[in-house]
Design an enzyme around this catalytic site. Structure first.
Site, mmCIF file in Angstrom:
data_model
loop_
_atom_site.group_PDB
_atom_site.id
_atom_site.type_symbol
_atom_site.label_atom_id
_atom_site.label_comp_id
_atom_site.label_asym_id
_atom_site.label_seq_id
_atom_site.Cartn_x
_atom_site.Cartn_y
_atom_site.Cartn_z
ATOM 1 N N HIS A 111 0.873 -1.171 0.000
ATOM 2 C CA HIS A 111 0.000 0.000 0.000
ATOM 3 C C HIS A 111 0.908 1.218 0.000
ATOM 4 C CE1 HIS A 111 -3.683 2.307 0.676
ATOM 5 N NE2 HIS A 111 -2.879 3.133 1.323
ATOM 6 N N CYS A 112 0.780 2.060 -1.002
ATOM 7 C CA CYS A 112 1.642 3.239 -1.115
ATOM 8 C C CYS A 112 0.967 4.425 -0.420
ATOM 9 C CB CYS A 112 1.897 3.573 -2.583
ATOM 10 S SG CYS A 112 3.026 4.952 -2.798
ATOM 11 N N PRO A 113 1.540 4.906 0.673
ATOM 12 C CA PRO A 113 0.920 6.030 1.374
ATOM 13 C C PRO A 113 1.033 7.349 0.599
ATOM 14 C CG PRO A 113 3.004 5.452 2.407
ATOM 15 C CD PRO A 113 2.737 4.415 1.352
ATOM 16 N N ASN A 116 -1.772 6.902 -1.896
ATOM 17 C CA ASN A 116 -2.994 6.513 -1.207
ATOM 18 C C ASN A 116 -3.761 5.439 -1.978
ATOM 19 O OD1 ASN A 116 -4.790 6.548 0.931
ATOM 20 N ND2 ASN A 116 -6.132 8.025 -0.074
ATOM 21 N N ASN A 117 -3.025 4.419 -2.416
ATOM 22 C CA ASN A 117 -3.628 3.317 -3.142
ATOM 23 C C ASN A 117 -2.741 2.094 -2.994
ATOM 24 O OD1 ASN A 117 -5.459 1.993 -4.747
ATOM 25 N ND2 ASN A 117 -4.876 2.997 -6.650
#
Length: 147
Positions: A111-113, A116-117
């Protein structure tokens, strides 16, 4: 030089486009059982996509249960399938449950902060392009590109 400035601008636009594609593309979220039952044909489509078509765990009766059937899971676990206790469904190999998105994602990488996905099966190519374009943009900026 003017060429470096235009190249930097092109890289900036490519980076922004790939960032938006990565952020806005479905990473491969597996629909929950309730949604599969409501949308006509979705159950069969999901079963085929996760490799359960015509196999135990793909019947409508299997979707109605909140608890795993021990006989079905004993057959599926050696093949890499797991029971997701949060989504209450059979999870295919290499799929993971994302705590941030609260969904199971096909071939989830992470999950890439920043975006946001989740990064998964359906948006991994966009993410890889984004990272390459961002690296090239940083190189162009450090070499004296304008912007």
């Amino acid at each position: 030089s003017a060429v470096l400035a235009w190249a930097t601008l092109a890289l900036l636009l490519a980076t922004l486009a790939l960032m938006l594609l990565t952020s806005c593309t479905d990473p491969g979220i597996i629909p929950r059982p309730a949604l599969r039952l409501l949308v006509p044909g979705l159950h069969e489509e999901v079963a085929a996509a996760i490799g359960l078509a015509g196999r135990p765990g793909a019947r409508v009766e299997d979707l109605l249960s909140r608890d795993p059937d021990p006989d079905i899971m004993q057959e599926l676990e050696p093949q890499g399938f797991w029971w997701c206790r949060w989504c209450a469904m059979v999870q295919p190999p290499r799929a993971k449950h994302c705590r941030d998105c609260n969904s199971c994602v096909l071939r989830e990488d992470h999950h890439c902060p920043f975006l946001n996905n989740c990064i998964g099966q359906r948006n991994y190519a966009f993410f890889y392009g984004f990272v390459v374009a961002l690296s090239l943009l940083a190189g162009a900026r450090l070499s004296g590109g304008f912007l």
